[in-house]
Write a protein that holds these residues in place. Structure first.
Motif, PDB file in Angstrom:
ATOM      1  N   GLY A  19       0.588  -1.414   0.058  1.00 33.36           N
ATOM      2  CA  GLY A  19      -0.110  -0.094  -0.034  1.00 33.36           C
ATOM      3  C   GLY A  19       0.745   1.255   0.139  1.00 33.36           C
ATOM      4  O   GLY A  19       0.611   2.193  -0.812  1.00 33.36           O
ATOM      5  N   GLU A  20       2.032   1.282   0.700  1.00 31.50           N
ATOM      6  CA  GLU A  20       2.737   2.334   0.970  1.00 31.50           C
ATOM      7  C   GLU A  20       3.660   2.497  -0.690  1.00 31.50           C
ATOM      8  O   GLU A  20       3.704   3.680  -1.140  1.00 31.50           O
ATOM      9  CB  GLU A  20       3.741   2.168   1.911  1.00 31.50           C
ATOM     10  CG  GLU A  20       3.184   2.194   3.467  1.00 31.50           C
ATOM     11  CD  GLU A  20       4.293   2.102   4.314  1.00 31.50           C
ATOM     12  OE1 GLU A  20       5.538   1.749   4.038  1.00 31.50           O
ATOM     13  OE2 GLU A  20       3.826   1.993   5.607  1.00 31.50           O
ATOM     14  N   ARG A  23       0.802   4.175  -3.000  1.00 31.66           N
ATOM     15  CA  ARG A  23       0.557   5.538  -2.677  1.00 31.66           C
ATOM     16  C   ARG A  23       1.809   6.357  -3.093  1.00 31.66           C
ATOM     17  O   ARG A  23       1.412   7.457  -3.517  1.00 31.66           O
ATOM     18  CB  ARG A  23       0.198   5.697  -1.109  1.00 31.66           C
ATOM     19  CG  ARG A  23      -0.218   7.182  -0.687  1.00 31.66           C
ATOM     20  CD  ARG A  23      -0.667   7.223   0.689  1.00 31.66           C
ATOM     21  NE  ARG A  23       0.517   6.792   1.426  1.00 31.66           N
ATOM     22  CZ  ARG A  23       0.568   5.770   2.321  1.00 31.66           C
ATOM     23  NH1 ARG A  23      -0.523   4.835   2.259  1.00 31.66           N
ATOM     24  NH2 ARG A  23       1.734   5.411   3.005  1.00 31.66           N
ATOM     25  N   ARG A  26       1.923   6.642  -6.897  1.00 34.00           N
ATOM     26  CA  ARG A  26       0.672   7.521  -7.267  1.00 34.00           C
ATOM     27  C   ARG A  26       1.083   8.936  -7.018  1.00 34.00           C
ATOM     28  O   ARG A  26       0.872   9.782  -7.953  1.00 34.00           O
ATOM     29  CB  ARG A  26      -0.559   7.084  -6.727  1.00 34.00           C
ATOM     30  CG  ARG A  26      -1.764   7.940  -6.898  1.00 34.00           C
ATOM     31  CD  ARG A  26      -2.981   7.645  -6.333  1.00 34.00           C
ATOM     32  NE  ARG A  26      -2.832   7.673  -4.990  1.00 34.00           N
ATOM     33  CZ  ARG A  26      -3.081   8.813  -4.230  1.00 34.00           C
ATOM     34  NH1 ARG A  26      -2.990   9.882  -4.857  1.00 34.00           N
ATOM     35  NH2 ARG A  26      -3.203   8.628  -2.604  1.00 34.00           N
ATOM     36  N   ARG A  27       1.282   9.347  -5.883  1.00 33.40           N
ATOM     37  CA  ARG A  27       1.618  10.793  -5.576  1.00 33.40           C
ATOM     38  C   ARG A  27       2.815  11.325  -6.137  1.00 33.40           C
ATOM     39  O   ARG A  27       2.694  12.369  -6.855  1.00 33.40           O
ATOM     40  CB  ARG A  27       1.761  10.917  -3.982  1.00 33.40           C
ATOM     41  CG  ARG A  27       0.482  10.646  -3.110  1.00 33.40           C
ATOM     42  CD  ARG A  27       0.789  10.582  -1.381  1.00 33.40           C
ATOM     43  NE  ARG A  27      -0.305  10.637  -0.735  1.00 33.40           N
ATOM     44  CZ  ARG A  27      -0.373  10.615   0.385  1.00 33.40           C
ATOM     45  NH1 ARG A  27       0.802  10.574   1.161  1.00 33.40           N
ATOM     46  NH2 ARG A  27      -1.495  10.396   1.105  1.00 33.40           N
ATOM     47  N   THR A  32      -4.255  11.832  -8.545  1.00 32.80           N
ATOM     48  CA  THR A  32      -5.173  11.794  -7.306  1.00 32.80           C
ATOM     49  C   THR A  32      -5.766  10.143  -7.350  1.00 32.80           C
ATOM     50  O   THR A  32      -5.386   9.591  -8.332  1.00 32.80           O
ATOM     51  CB  THR A  32      -6.368  12.559  -7.505  1.00 32.80           C
ATOM     52  OG1 THR A  32      -7.079  12.176  -8.694  1.00 32.80           O
ATOM     53  CG2 THR A  32      -5.756  13.910  -7.508  1.00 32.80           C
ATOM     54  N   LEU A  33      -6.426   9.738  -6.174  1.00 30.68           N
ATOM     55  CA  LEU A  33      -7.083   8.449  -6.225  1.00 30.68           C
ATOM     56  C   LEU A  33      -7.994   8.543  -7.576  1.00 30.68           C
ATOM     57  O   LEU A  33      -8.140   7.382  -8.026  1.00 30.68           O
ATOM     58  CB  LEU A  33      -7.725   8.157  -4.909  1.00 30.68           C
ATOM     59  CG  LEU A  33      -7.039   7.801  -3.792  1.00 30.68           C
ATOM     60  CD1 LEU A  33      -7.796   7.955  -2.439  1.00 30.68           C
ATOM     61  CD2 LEU A  33      -6.391   6.389  -3.921  1.00 30.68           C
ATOM     62  N   SER A  48      -8.214   2.968  -2.392  1.00 28.07           N
ATOM     63  CA  SER A  48      -7.878   3.593  -0.941  1.00 28.07           C
ATOM     64  C   SER A  48      -7.459   2.492  -0.105  1.00 28.07           C
ATOM     65  O   SER A  48      -6.591   2.573   0.915  1.00 28.07           O
ATOM     66  CB  SER A  48      -8.869   4.528  -0.551  1.00 28.07           C
ATOM     67  OG  SER A  48      -8.802   5.157   0.632  1.00 28.07           O
ATOM     68  N   GLU A  51      -4.046   0.942  -0.505  1.00 27.29           N
ATOM     69  CA  GLU A  51      -3.146   1.877   0.095  1.00 27.29           C
ATOM     70  C   GLU A  51      -2.907   2.123   1.367  1.00 27.29           C
ATOM     71  O   GLU A  51      -1.834   2.107   1.950  1.00 27.29           O
ATOM     72  CB  GLU A  51      -3.230   3.312  -0.514  1.00 27.29           C
ATOM     73  CG  GLU A  51      -3.208   3.460  -2.061  1.00 27.29           C
ATOM     74  CD  GLU A  51      -3.158   4.802  -2.616  1.00 27.29           C
ATOM     75  OE1 GLU A  51      -3.486   5.800  -1.696  1.00 27.29           O
ATOM     76  OE2 GLU A  51      -2.849   5.110  -3.725  1.00 27.29           O
ATOM     77  N   ARG A  52      -3.943   1.473   2.113  1.00 31.60           N
ATOM     78  CA  ARG A  52      -4.050   1.524   3.619  1.00 31.60           C
ATOM     79  C   ARG A  52      -3.655   0.320   4.127  1.00 31.60           C
ATOM     80  O   ARG A  52      -3.845  -0.243   5.452  1.00 31.60           O
ATOM     81  CB  ARG A  52      -5.291   1.919   4.086  1.00 31.60           C
ATOM     82  CG  ARG A  52      -5.527   3.352   4.115  1.00 31.60           C
ATOM     83  CD  ARG A  52      -6.914   4.060   4.452  1.00 31.60           C
ATOM     84  NE  ARG A  52      -7.851   3.753   3.506  1.00 31.60           N
ATOM     85  CZ  ARG A  52      -9.210   3.176   4.025  1.00 31.60           C
ATOM     86  NH1 ARG A  52      -9.396   2.737   5.148  1.00 31.60           N
ATOM     87  NH2 ARG A  52     -10.127   3.013   2.986  1.00 31.60           N
ATOM     88  N   ASP A 123       7.888   8.786  -0.782  1.00 34.47           N
ATOM     89  CA  ASP A 123       7.059   9.368   0.358  1.00 34.47           C
ATOM     90  C   ASP A 123       7.653  10.549   0.618  1.00 34.47           C
ATOM     91  O   ASP A 123       7.238  11.429   1.283  1.00 34.47           O
ATOM     92  CB  ASP A 123       6.530   8.709   1.435  1.00 34.47           C
ATOM     93  CG  ASP A 123       5.473   7.600   0.941  1.00 34.47           C
ATOM     94  OD1 ASP A 123       4.583   7.786   0.192  1.00 34.47           O
ATOM     95  OD2 ASP A 123       5.435   6.520   1.657  1.00 34.47           O
TER      96      ASP A 123
END
Length: 207
Positions: A19-20, A23, A26-27, A32-33, A48, A51-52, A123
């Motif tokens: 998930g990390e 995310r 993507r970022r 965006t989602l 979502s 990603e979590r 990140d």
């Protein structure tokens, strides 16, 4: 294997890391989602949850997400066994570098070059990578821009760095830096492969 209640298992760790990774990628691409959902055909809520670390995607789903993000599905898998939990946030072993692809991200065709990510995570505010350009390879026919700053060091071969109308011929050991909003382009004018180690800040994989 018995797992105590509320104690994370190795599977939980793997889903959290997946998930990390999703995310962060993507970022880093400025999506965006909703953007990723539209590109992959998956729902915003499902992505979502992935990603979590609350949903387990199938291999087919990972292939669809990878295709939408312009990376091989292997991006989401370890290449040589599990990475120690205390190492993964900080260290990238040479045999576990993840390959970056830009197909599908822009209309420009990228010819004869390949990127591998050297950063352990996407990140943060800095992306580090290494690019290999085959003879005649280039970053595309058109100049491009992005947010932030870019810097690099030519490790081997020759690179032509074009900034607006000016072309700089760079040799092994030469380095460079510039603002990402300056239209730029890379190409290898030589007859041997060329290699650059580069850094972008803030993280932006649409270099």
């Amino acid at each position: 294997m018995y797992v105590k209640k509320n104690e994370p298992s190795h599977t939980d760790d793997a889903l959290t890391q997946l998930g990390e990774d999703l995310r962060g990628l993507r970022r880093a691409q400025g999506l965006t989602l909703e953007d990723l959902a539209a590109a992959s055909g998956k729902s915003v809520s499902f992505i979502s949850k992935i990603e979590r670390g609350q949903a387990r995607p199938s291999v087919t789903t990972l292939q669809e997400l990878a295709g939408a993000l312009g990376v091989p599905v292997g991006w989401f898998f370890e290449t040589d066994g599990p990475v120690p939990a205390d190492e993964r946030p900080f260290v990238v072993r040479a045999n576990r570098r993840r390959k970056l692809s830009y197909s599908g991200l822009t209309s420009t065709d990228y010819m004869g070059f390949e990127d591998h990510l050297l950063s352990a995570s996407l990140d943060g505010q800095l992306a580090l990578g290494i690019s290999t350009y085959e003879p005649g390879g280039n970053s595309g026919d058109e100049l491009y821009t992005h947010m932030g700053e870019e810097a690099g060091l030519v490790l081997k071969g020759q690179i032509d760095l074009q900034l607006r109308e000016k072309v700089f011929r760079l040799n092994a050991g030469d380095s460079f830096s510039f603002a990402g909003d300056i239209p730029h382009r890379y190409s290898n004018p030589g007859d041997t492969p060329a290699q650059i180690v580069w850094a972008n800040t803030p993280v932006n994989l649409r270099r």
